[in-house]
Design a protein around this motif. Structure first.
Motif, PDB file in Angstrom:
ATOM      1  N   HIS A  10      19.944 -25.548  27.809  1.00 30.92           N
ATOM      2  CA  HIS A  10      19.980 -24.251  27.176  1.00 30.92           C
ATOM      3  C   HIS A  10      20.786 -24.302  25.879  1.00 30.92           C
ATOM      4  O   HIS A  10      20.429 -23.630  24.921  1.00 30.92           O
ATOM      5  N   CYS A  11      21.860 -25.059  25.889  1.00 28.82           N
ATOM      6  CA  CYS A  11      22.687 -25.153  24.680  1.00 28.82           C
ATOM      7  C   CYS A  11      21.894 -25.725  23.506  1.00 28.82           C
ATOM      8  O   CYS A  11      22.013 -25.238  22.383  1.00 28.82           O
ATOM      9  N   LEU A  12      21.075 -26.729  23.766  1.00 27.77           N
ATOM     10  CA  LEU A  12      20.282 -27.333  22.698  1.00 27.77           C
ATOM     11  C   LEU A  12      19.247 -26.356  22.162  1.00 27.77           C
ATOM     12  O   LEU A  12      19.021 -26.286  20.948  1.00 27.77           O
ATOM     13  N   ALA A  13      18.611 -25.593  23.030  1.00 25.73           N
ATOM     14  CA  ALA A  13      17.619 -24.613  22.590  1.00 25.73           C
ATOM     15  C   ALA A  13      18.268 -23.521  21.743  1.00 25.73           C
ATOM     16  O   ALA A  13      17.722 -23.121  20.716  1.00 25.73           O
ATOM     17  N   VAL A  14      19.424 -23.062  22.169  1.00 27.44           N
ATOM     18  CA  VAL A  14      20.137 -22.034  21.408  1.00 27.44           C
ATOM     19  C   VAL A  14      20.602 -22.585  20.072  1.00 27.44           C
ATOM     20  O   VAL A  14      20.458 -21.943  19.035  1.00 27.44           O
ATOM     21  N   SER A  15      21.127 -23.806  20.071  1.00 26.91           N
ATOM     22  CA  SER A  15      21.629 -24.377  18.813  1.00 26.91           C
ATOM     23  C   SER A  15      20.515 -24.667  17.814  1.00 26.91           C
ATOM     24  O   SER A  15      20.747 -24.672  16.617  1.00 26.91           O
ATOM     25  N   ALA A  16      19.289 -24.858  18.291  1.00 25.86           N
ATOM     26  CA  ALA A  16      18.168 -25.083  17.381  1.00 25.86           C
ATOM     27  C   ALA A  16      17.881 -23.847  16.535  1.00 25.86           C
ATOM     28  O   ALA A  16      17.396 -23.954  15.419  1.00 25.86           O
ATOM     29  N   VAL A  17      18.210 -22.667  17.051  1.00 26.13           N
ATOM     30  CA  VAL A  17      17.926 -21.416  16.358  1.00 26.13           C
ATOM     31  C   VAL A  17      19.186 -20.779  15.778  1.00 26.13           C
ATOM     32  O   VAL A  17      19.146 -20.170  14.722  1.00 26.13           O
ATOM     33  N   CYS A  18      20.298 -20.922  16.448  1.00 28.76           N
ATOM     34  CA  CYS A  18      21.536 -20.212  16.084  1.00 28.76           C
ATOM     35  C   CYS A  18      22.682 -21.158  15.736  1.00 28.76           C
ATOM     36  O   CYS A  18      23.830 -20.898  16.116  1.00 28.76           O
ATOM     37  N   GLN A  19      22.412 -22.212  15.025  1.00 27.94           N
ATOM     38  CA  GLN A  19      23.471 -23.191  14.731  1.00 27.94           C
ATOM     39  C   GLN A  19      24.634 -22.578  13.960  1.00 27.94           C
ATOM     40  O   GLN A  19      25.790 -22.827  14.264  1.00 27.94           O
ATOM     41  N   ARG A  20      24.346 -21.753  12.962  1.00 26.18           N
ATOM     42  CA  ARG A  20      25.404 -21.126  12.171  1.00 26.18           C
ATOM     43  C   ARG A  20      26.287 -20.253  13.060  1.00 26.18           C
ATOM     44  O   ARG A  20      27.519 -20.302  12.974  1.00 26.18           O
ATOM     45  N   GLU A  21      25.667 -19.478  13.953  1.00 26.97           N
ATOM     46  CA  GLU A  21      26.419 -18.614  14.847  1.00 26.97           C
ATOM     47  C   GLU A  21      27.264 -19.422  15.828  1.00 26.97           C
ATOM     48  O   GLU A  21      28.415 -19.076  16.117  1.00 26.97           O
ATOM     49  N   ILE A  22      26.712 -20.516  16.337  1.00 24.75           N
ATOM     50  CA  ILE A  22      27.445 -21.383  17.262  1.00 24.75           C
ATOM     51  C   ILE A  22      28.636 -22.027  16.561  1.00 24.75           C
ATOM     52  O   ILE A  22      29.743 -22.057  17.104  1.00 24.75           O
TER      53      ILE A  22
END
Length: 77
Positions: A1-13
């Protein structure tokens, strides 16, 4: 899940991590945002007749930079 989220929201992460949030909290803060953001970026809502046509889960609180990314993607279509 972390990888999927970071693919779209890297700046936010990156921002959350700089502020000291754990990975668990970062994932919880950005999971639904990444789902909604991906739908907007993919053009799912590009040709809707009105705001009433948007599904209930199409909106999520996002910052101005995120909406800027979505606007840029729309302008490129």
């Amino acid at each position: 899940h972390c990888l999927a989220v970071s693919a779209v929201c890297q700046r936010e992460i990156d921002c959350d991590r700089r502020h000291g949030y754990s990975w668990k909290i970062t994932l919880l803060r950005n999971y639904w945002k990444s789902k909604v953001k991906q739908e907007w970026l993919s053009g799912k809502y590009s040709n809707i007749p009105s705001q009433f046509s948007l599904p209930e889960k199409s909106m999520y609180p996002m910052d101005v930079d995120t909406w800027g990314e979505i606007l840029e993607a729309e302008l490129e279509r």
